[in-house]
Design a protein around this motif. Sequence first.
Motif, mmCIF file in Angstrom:
data_model
loop_
_atom_site.group_PDB
_atom_site.id
_atom_site.type_symbol
_atom_site.label_atom_id
_atom_site.label_comp_id
_atom_site.label_asym_id
_atom_site.label_seq_id
_atom_site.Cartn_x
_atom_site.Cartn_y
_atom_site.Cartn_z
ATOM 1 N N ASN A 48 0.823 -1.209 0.000
ATOM 2 C CA ASN A 48 0.000 0.000 0.000
ATOM 3 C C ASN A 48 0.859 1.261 0.000
ATOM 4 O OD1 ASN A 48 -2.733 1.223 0.259
ATOM 5 N ND2 ASN A 48 -1.894 1.972 2.189
ATOM 6 N N LYS A 93 -16.975 -1.713 -3.575
ATOM 7 C CA LYS A 93 -15.937 -0.787 -3.125
ATOM 8 C C LYS A 93 -14.587 -1.093 -3.782
ATOM 9 C CE LYS A 93 -18.628 1.447 -0.316
ATOM 10 N NZ LYS A 93 -19.024 2.842 -0.648
ATOM 11 N N TYR A 156 -9.432 -0.589 -4.119
ATOM 12 C CA TYR A 156 -10.131 -0.194 -2.885
ATOM 13 C C TYR A 156 -9.763 1.241 -2.500
ATOM 14 C CZ TYR A 156 -11.671 -0.093 1.953
ATOM 15 O OH TYR A 156 -12.283 0.262 3.129
ATOM 16 N N LYS A 157 -8.496 1.576 -2.660
ATOM 17 C CA LYS A 157 -8.028 2.931 -2.336
ATOM 18 C C LYS A 157 -8.700 3.961 -3.242
ATOM 19 C CE LYS A 157 -3.681 5.563 -1.880
ATOM 20 N NZ LYS A 157 -2.196 5.472 -1.996
ATOM 21 N N GLU A 159 -11.608 3.697 -4.777
ATOM 22 C CA GLU A 159 -13.020 3.821 -4.409
ATOM 23 C C GLU A 159 -13.193 4.596 -3.101
ATOM 24 O OE1 GLU A 159 -15.855 2.843 -5.826
ATOM 25 O OE2 GLU A 159 -15.216 1.541 -7.465
ATOM 26 N N SER A 160 -12.229 4.455 -2.200
ATOM 27 C CA SER A 160 -12.323 5.131 -0.902
ATOM 28 C C SER A 160 -12.089 6.629 -1.020
ATOM 29 C CB SER A 160 -11.300 4.535 0.079
ATOM 30 O OG SER A 160 -11.531 3.164 0.271
ATOM 31 N N LYS A 161 -11.238 7.011 -1.967
ATOM 32 C CA LYS A 161 -10.848 8.419 -2.091
ATOM 33 C C LYS A 161 -11.617 9.162 -3.182
ATOM 34 C CE LYS A 161 -7.595 8.022 1.040
ATOM 35 N NZ LYS A 161 -7.679 8.717 2.342
ATOM 36 N N ARG A 163 -15.020 9.294 -4.641
ATOM 37 C CA ARG A 163 -16.340 8.768 -4.292
ATOM 38 C C ARG A 163 -17.342 8.837 -5.441
ATOM 39 N NH1 ARG A 163 -16.311 7.507 0.922
ATOM 40 N NH2 ARG A 163 -14.722 8.456 2.258
#
Length: 279
Positions: A48, A93, A156-157, A159-161, A163
């Motif tokens: 990561n 996600k 995932y990163k 999708e998390s950042k 939006r």
Amino acid sequence: MKETLNNSSKAGSRIMNFISNIFYAAAASTIICALFLASLLAYAVKINAGLPEISEIKNMSARGGIALAYSEMPEFLSKILVCAFDPAYFSHKGVTADNVKSGVLKIYKGIDIEFCDKTITQNLAVVALNSKNAAVTGKTLPARAAAYLKESLLAYKIESKIRSKDKILEIFLNNAPFGDGINGLLQASVVYFNKKPADLSEAECLTLAAILKSRPNLSGDAGVKELEKEREKIISTIVERGLIDSEKAAGYKFSDFELNSYQSRINKLIEENCILIRL
């Protein structure tokens, strides 16, 4: 009586030994699992730390430096990609259980993971890692597993950042590989159809989706036939999933590629260092 007590004592001792063995085995297994998970977590943290920054991904644009806004892209193409390849796109996600299961199984069996085995966000992660020369390469099982883990973590990163699902689609389509060194929807639209993306017909969107999925070599008849077969699969899928009906599907007219013209446009693109002027 004494013999009976001795037998009972031995039986009780055996039971206690059996229980103790189970306890120690369970404890050992728990410790091993904990160590394995800790190692996996440490490895994931290490991976990561080496992932591209989200700001870099947001600013990605196809070679030539021209990025289209989502509003300039044909809506039908986005609908095809979601319906045919990533039906859970608007709810997941970055990864799904089905994608991970399919990916892990193919890695274990040594089978290549295809475009449709990944979510749209995972495919964007692949493009981002390749553009930053951060992709894990190699055909061994550990290398393939590491590459898949890296792609999934980055998905995932993202999708998390980021939006906005539309924004993710926009970035992906601006950088997606459409075969033969053609990157991004603008280049693909110009090279294959000599059109702006907004002017693409639904049939042409289906063709681009098929190219994006299979990336056939279109310089010969075999590649064109592969493209046609892939396009039919996509049409069948989107009819089955309700995006279009069978009557509409039967009405699509597909023009054959003018291979000579198509190849000359690619050559020109390469000669001009992949710089395109907005139409």
